[in-house]
Motif scaffolding. Structure first.
Motif, mmCIF file in Angstrom:
data_model
loop_
_atom_site.group_PDB
_atom_site.id
_atom_site.type_symbol
_atom_site.label_atom_id
_atom_site.label_comp_id
_atom_site.label_asym_id
_atom_site.label_seq_id
_atom_site.Cartn_x
_atom_site.Cartn_y
_atom_site.Cartn_z
ATOM 1 N N LYS A 93 -50.179 -24.286 30.315
ATOM 2 C CA LYS A 93 -49.676 -22.920 30.051
ATOM 3 C C LYS A 93 -48.159 -22.782 30.226
ATOM 4 C CE LYS A 93 -53.828 -20.374 31.390
ATOM 5 N NZ LYS A 93 -54.338 -19.303 32.240
ATOM 6 N N GLY A 140 -53.594 -13.927 46.084
ATOM 7 C CA GLY A 140 -53.067 -14.969 45.197
ATOM 8 C C GLY A 140 -51.661 -14.677 44.717
ATOM 9 N N ALA A 141 -50.962 -15.749 44.352
ATOM 10 C CA ALA A 141 -49.596 -15.617 43.823
ATOM 11 C C ALA A 141 -49.357 -16.749 42.828
ATOM 12 C CB ALA A 141 -48.589 -15.664 44.967
ATOM 13 N N ASN A 196 -51.263 -14.263 50.126
ATOM 14 C CA ASN A 196 -51.453 -15.608 49.574
ATOM 15 C C ASN A 196 -51.385 -16.627 50.696
ATOM 16 O OD1 ASN A 196 -51.788 -17.269 47.211
ATOM 17 N ND2 ASN A 196 -49.737 -18.059 47.621
ATOM 18 N N THR A 224 -50.009 -19.517 50.792
ATOM 19 C CA THR A 224 -48.614 -19.934 50.968
ATOM 20 C C THR A 224 -47.751 -18.670 50.867
ATOM 21 O OG1 THR A 224 -49.241 -21.916 49.776
ATOM 22 C CG2 THR A 224 -46.869 -21.578 50.121
ATOM 23 N N LYS A 240 -44.816 -18.006 48.330
ATOM 24 C CA LYS A 240 -45.149 -17.668 46.931
ATOM 25 C C LYS A 240 -45.442 -16.175 46.792
ATOM 26 C CE LYS A 240 -46.970 -22.134 45.534
ATOM 27 N NZ LYS A 240 -48.235 -22.789 45.134
ATOM 28 N N SER A 291 -58.343 -19.386 43.567
ATOM 29 C CA SER A 291 -59.540 -20.159 43.232
ATOM 30 C C SER A 291 -60.525 -20.171 44.392
ATOM 31 C CB SER A 291 -59.183 -21.599 42.865
ATOM 32 O OG SER A 291 -57.826 -21.763 42.647
ATOM 33 N N MET A 321 -64.633 -20.560 44.294
ATOM 34 C CA MET A 321 -65.199 -21.394 43.229
ATOM 35 C C MET A 321 -66.208 -22.400 43.790
ATOM 36 S SD MET A 321 -61.952 -22.116 40.751
ATOM 37 C CE MET A 321 -62.841 -22.895 39.424
ATOM 38 N N ILE A 376 -61.607 -12.638 39.758
ATOM 39 C CA ILE A 376 -61.462 -13.210 38.412
ATOM 40 C C ILE A 376 -62.099 -14.598 38.268
ATOM 41 C CG2 ILE A 376 -59.331 -11.865 38.093
ATOM 42 C CD1 ILE A 376 -57.853 -14.587 37.840
ATOM 43 N N TYR A 433 -64.862 -17.107 37.510
ATOM 44 C CA TYR A 433 -66.015 -16.844 36.646
ATOM 45 C C TYR A 433 -67.079 -17.944 36.634
ATOM 46 C CZ TYR A 433 -63.249 -19.610 33.309
ATOM 47 O OH TYR A 433 -62.506 -20.585 32.716
ATOM 48 N N GLY A 488 -65.170 -12.631 36.937
ATOM 49 C CA GLY A 488 -64.202 -13.048 35.926
ATOM 50 C C GLY A 488 -64.742 -13.211 34.512
ATOM 51 N N MET A 546 -63.272 -10.442 32.329
ATOM 52 C CA MET A 546 -61.868 -10.688 31.937
ATOM 53 C C MET A 546 -61.775 -11.810 30.899
ATOM 54 S SD MET A 546 -58.735 -11.828 34.391
ATOM 55 C CE MET A 546 -57.379 -12.816 33.756
ATOM 56 N N GLN A 575 -59.757 -11.110 27.595
ATOM 57 C CA GLN A 575 -58.501 -11.794 27.248
ATOM 58 C C GLN A 575 -58.697 -12.600 25.963
ATOM 59 O OE1 GLN A 575 -57.710 -15.367 27.776
ATOM 60 N NE2 GLN A 575 -59.846 -15.746 28.258
#
Ligand SMILES: NC(=O)c1ccc[n+]([C@@H]2O[C@H](COP(=O)([O-])OP(=O)(O)OC[C@H]3O[C@@H](n4cnc5c(N)ncnc54)[C@H](OP(=O)(O)O)[C@@H]3O)[C@@H](O)[C@H]2O)c1
Length: 292
Positions: free
Chosen positions: A74, A135-136, A159, A161, A164, A206, A209, A231, A233, A253, A256, A260
């Motif tokens: 990406k 998350g970041a 997050n 970390t 971030k 994540s 998961m 999010i 999925y 997710g 979404m 998307q």
């Protein structure tokens, strides 16, 4: 259902990723083409990172109309495009390419897809709401930007970390002039004082998961008016399961993912995406997988 017929005039679209075999997009994109009577097809392309530049060139060579970009390309893909829409320029990532006669323009559909899903499937309007964002990473940037643009009152960013999270806060200030962001250290996330006024929880990490992943929010911190959006999925995460146990409104997710994908479909075909058919195809496919 009619059989798909590939002819000399079939228009090609697809997804570049590595790996890509797990992608669910072919299932609902092909269902959408079929439903709209379009002689189009969507196929997965396994593209190794060192082949990305050549793969992007092949979009022009083969006259591929549209491509989705997934992990790990990406960010890297942006340098090979001819143009990028404003969000791609701000975020530095693209997940959709539109080919107009060899001119490749990049878009990112995660933010819009998330928002459409939240409003249409979740029946939740984020305007003037306080958001707790886990998350970041890439999707956190897209989602935080979309939420800020839709008029939230504030955002708490948490997050693993912390640096971030700080960078995401700076990004919101610099690009959207949004000042109402606060950092919550990951280890303090279950401090009950934080949760009283939260209207919307969004997990963009994540975590969840896998079975033994970190629990993000303790069940007793979920108030009954909150909306939970995770999010992830590939499964029902611990966060979604606790929301369901407490009868709290929630979405995973998959919603979404479809919305998307619907934005990409419209960018390519200039037609309204048949969301209902796309969901039907996706959920039918997942059900078959589970029965196997
Ligand atoms: N539903 C959809 O349509 C859709 C679309 C895009 C992405 N996703 C999903 O969203 C998730 C994130 O994607 P992304 O592209 O944003 O990834 P990313 O850029 O790699 O970011 C990953 C994020 O997850 C955090 N994280 C990873 N493992 C964690 C753990 N065990 N505990 C706590 N935090 C953890 C990372 O924290 P650190 O910064 O500390 O490493 C980071 O904030 C993936 O599950 C992906 O499948 C879903």
């Amino acid at each position: 259902m009619k059989k798909m017929l590939i002819t000399g005039e079939t228009i090609l679209t697809g997804v570049f990723g590595w790996p890509v075999k797990h992608s669910l997009s072919p299932v609902f994109q092909n269902a959408a083409f079929h439903f709209c009577n379009l002689n189009w097809v969507y196929v997965p392309f396994e593209v190794r990172p060192e082949q990305l530049k050549n793969a992007v060139e092949s979009i022009r060579i083969f006259g591929i109309k549209g491509i989705n970009i997934t992990i790990p390309h990406k960010k890297e893909v942006v340098r090979y495009l001819d143009a990028a829409d404003e969000e791609v320029r701000i975020l530095g990532v693209a997940n959709t390419i539109v080919n107009e006669n060899g001119f490749l323009k990049g878009y990112t559909t995660d933010g819009t897809g998330f928002l459409h899903s939240l409003k249409e499937d979740g029946n939740f309007s984020p305007e003037k709401k306080l958001v707790f964002l886990f998350g970041a990473g890439g999707s956190a940037y897209a989602i935080a930007g979309a939420l800020v643009k839709s008029g939230i009152s504030g955002i708490l960013i948490c997050n693993r970390t912390i640096e971030k999270a700080q960078m995401l806060k700076e990004h919101l200030k610099k690009n959207f002039r949004f000042e109402n962001a606060e950092i919550i250290p990951f280890e303090k996330r279950n401090d009950s004082k934080i949760w009283k006024n939260v209207d919307l929880i969004v997990n963009t990490t994540s975590a969840g998961m896998k079975n033994d992943d970190t629990i993000l929010v303790k069940g007793n911190n979920l108030n009954e008016k909150v909306f939970v959006y995770d999010i992830v999925y590939n499964r029902e995460t611990a966060l979604i399961l606790s929301a369901k146990q407490k009868n709290i409104r929630c979405l995973n997710g998959l919603s979404m993912l479809v919305f998307q994908g619907a934005v990409s479909f419209t960018l390519w075909t200039k037609k309204k995406a048949p969301i209902k058919e796309m969901k039907k195809a996706l959920f039918g496919f997942i059900e078959k997988l589970q029965l196997r």
